[in-house]
Design a protein around this motif. Structure first.
Motif, short mmCIF file in Angstrom:
data_model
loop_
_atom_site.label_atom_id
_atom_site.label_comp_id
_atom_site.label_asym_id
_atom_site.label_seq_id
_atom_site.Cartn_x
_atom_site.Cartn_y
_atom_site.Cartn_z
N PHE A 257 0.83 -1.20 0.00
CA PHE A 257 0.00 0.00 0.00
C PHE A 257 0.87 1.26 0.00
CE2 PHE A 257 -2.24 3.30 2.48
CZ PHE A 257 -3.34 3.47 1.67
N GLU A 258 1.90 1.27 0.85
CA GLU A 258 2.80 2.43 0.92
C GLU A 258 3.53 2.65 -0.40
OE1 GLU A 258 5.30 1.65 4.28
OE2 GLU A 258 3.74 2.14 5.73
N MET A 259 3.96 1.55 -1.03
CA MET A 259 4.66 1.67 -2.31
C MET A 259 3.73 2.22 -3.39
SD MET A 259 7.76 0.84 -2.13
CE MET A 259 8.89 0.01 -1.07
N LYS A 260 2.48 1.75 -3.41
CA LYS A 260 1.53 2.26 -4.40
C LYS A 260 1.29 3.76 -4.18
CE LYS A 260 -1.00 -1.90 -5.65
NZ LYS A 260 -2.28 -2.60 -5.67
N ASN A 261 1.16 4.16 -2.92
CA ASN A 261 0.97 5.58 -2.62
C ASN A 261 2.18 6.39 -3.09
OD1 ASN A 261 -1.58 5.42 -1.56
ND2 ASN A 261 -0.90 5.34 0.57
N MET A 262 3.39 5.85 -2.84
CA MET A 262 4.61 6.54 -3.24
C MET A 262 4.67 6.65 -4.76
SD MET A 262 8.56 5.61 -2.24
CE MET A 262 8.10 5.26 -0.56
N ILE A 263 4.31 5.58 -5.45
CA ILE A 263 4.32 5.61 -6.92
C ILE A 263 3.34 6.65 -7.44
CG2 ILE A 263 3.65 4.29 -8.97
CD1 ILE A 263 4.90 1.83 -7.59
N LEU A 264 2.13 6.68 -6.86
CA LEU A 264 1.14 7.66 -7.29
C LEU A 264 1.63 9.09 -7.03
CD1 LEU A 264 -2.18 5.94 -6.15
CD2 LEU A 264 -1.35 6.25 -8.48
N ALA A 265 2.26 9.30 -5.87
CA ALA A 265 2.78 10.63 -5.56
C ALA A 265 3.87 11.03 -6.55
CB ALA A 265 3.32 10.66 -4.13
N LEU A 266 4.76 10.08 -6.88
CA LEU A 266 5.83 10.38 -7.83
C LEU A 266 5.28 10.63 -9.24
CD1 LEU A 266 8.55 7.84 -6.65
CD2 LEU A 266 8.58 10.33 -6.39
N GLU A 267 4.27 9.85 -9.64
CA GLU A 267 3.65 10.09 -10.95
C GLU A 267 3.00 11.47 -10.99
OE1 GLU A 267 1.01 6.79 -11.45
OE2 GLU A 267 2.58 5.48 -12.27
N ASN A 268 2.36 11.85 -9.89
CA ASN A 268 1.74 13.17 -9.80
C ASN A 268 2.81 14.26 -9.92
OD1 ASN A 268 -0.24 15.11 -9.41
ND2 ASN A 268 -0.06 15.04 -7.19
N ARG A 269 3.94 14.05 -9.25
CA ARG A 269 5.04 15.02 -9.29
C ARG A 269 5.60 15.13 -10.71
NH1 ARG A 269 7.08 19.59 -8.01
NH2 ARG A 269 9.32 19.60 -7.64
N VAL A 270 5.72 13.98 -11.40
CA VAL A 270 6.20 13.99 -12.79
C VAL A 270 5.26 14.81 -13.67
CG1 VAL A 270 6.55 12.53 -14.82
CG2 VAL A 270 7.54 11.86 -12.65
N LEU A 271 3.95 14.60 -13.50
CA LEU A 271 2.98 15.37 -14.29
C LEU A 271 3.08 16.87 -14.00
CD1 LEU A 271 -0.17 13.06 -14.08
CD2 LEU A 271 1.31 13.45 -16.07
N GLU A 272 3.24 17.20 -12.71
CA GLU A 272 3.40 18.61 -12.35
C GLU A 272 4.64 19.21 -13.01
OE1 GLU A 272 3.53 18.86 -8.10
OE2 GLU A 272 1.43 18.34 -7.85
N LEU A 273 5.73 18.46 -12.99
CA LEU A 273 6.97 18.95 -13.59
C LEU A 273 6.84 19.08 -15.11
CD1 LEU A 273 9.63 17.02 -11.49
CD2 LEU A 273 9.10 19.46 -11.39
N GLU A 274 6.13 18.14 -15.73
CA GLU A 274 5.92 18.23 -17.18
C GLU A 274 5.09 19.47 -17.51
OE1 GLU A 274 4.16 14.48 -18.23
OE2 GLU A 274 6.12 13.48 -18.39
N LEU A 275 4.04 19.73 -16.72
CA LEU A 275 3.23 20.94 -16.95
C LEU A 275 4.07 22.20 -16.75
CD1 LEU A 275 -0.16 19.98 -15.24
CD2 LEU A 275 0.28 20.28 -17.68
N CYS A 276 4.88 22.18 -15.70
CA CYS A 276 5.73 23.34 -15.43
C CYS A 276 6.73 23.53 -16.56
CB CYS A 276 6.45 23.12 -14.10
SG CYS A 276 7.43 24.53 -13.57
#
Length: 133
Positions: free
Chosen positions: A67-86
Motif C-alpha cells: 500500500f505504501e509503495m503504491k501511494n509513493m508511486i502515485l505521488a511520484l507520478e503526480n510530481r512527474v505530471l506537475e513537472l511536465e506541466l511546469c
C-alpha cells in the motif's frame, strides 16, 4: 505323571503370570506413550498456530508495504505530471521571451540606424552652419 502334569500347569501358570505382568507393564508403557503422543500433538499444534500467526503478520506487513509503495508511486507520478506541466509552461514563456527579444533586437537595430542617420545629418547641418557663419 501327575507330578509332571502339575509341573507343566505350574509352568504354564508361570508363563501366564509372566505374560500378565508384561501386559500390565505394556499397558503402563502404552499410557505413557499416549501421554507423550498427546504432548507432542499439543506442541505441534502450538508450533502450527505460532507459524500461522507469523504468516499472518508477514502478510499484513507485505500488504502495508505494498500500500505504501503504491501511494509513493502515485505521488511520484503526480510530481512527474506537475513537472511536465511546469516544463511546458516554462517552454512557452521562453519562446515568448525569445520572440520579444528578437523584436527588441530588430527595434534596436532600427534605432541604431536612425541614430547614425540623425548624427550624420547633424554633422552635415553643423558644417553648413559653420560655412554660413
Amino acid at each position: 505323571v501327575q507330578l509332571q502334569d502339575r509341573n507343566e500347569r505350574l509352568y504354564q501358570l508361570g508363563d501366564v503370570q509372566e505374560r500378565m505382568g508384561k501386559l500390565a507393564g505394556s499397558k503402563t508403557d502404552l499410557s505413557a506413550r499416549m501421554v507423550f503422543s498427546e504432548e507432542e500433538k499439543l506442541k505441534i499444534s502450538k508450533d502450527l498456530i505460532d507459524l500461522q500467526i507469523e504468516t499472518n503478520k508477514m502478510k499484513e506487513q507485505y500488504e502495508t508495504e505494498k500500500f505504501e509503495m503504491k501511494n509513493m508511486i502515485l505521488a511520484l507520478e503526480n510530481r512527474v505530471l506537475e513537472l511536465e506541466l511546469c516544463s511546458e509552461k516554462v517552454t512557452g514563456e521562453r519562446d515568448a521571451l525569445q520572440e520579444r527579444l528578437q523584436a527588441l533586437e530588430t527595434s534596436r537595430k532600427e534605432l541604431a540606424d536612425e541614430y547614425i542617420i540623425l548624427k550624420s545629418n547633424y554633422l552635415a547641418l553643423g558644417k553648413e552652419l559653420d560655412q554660413e557663419v
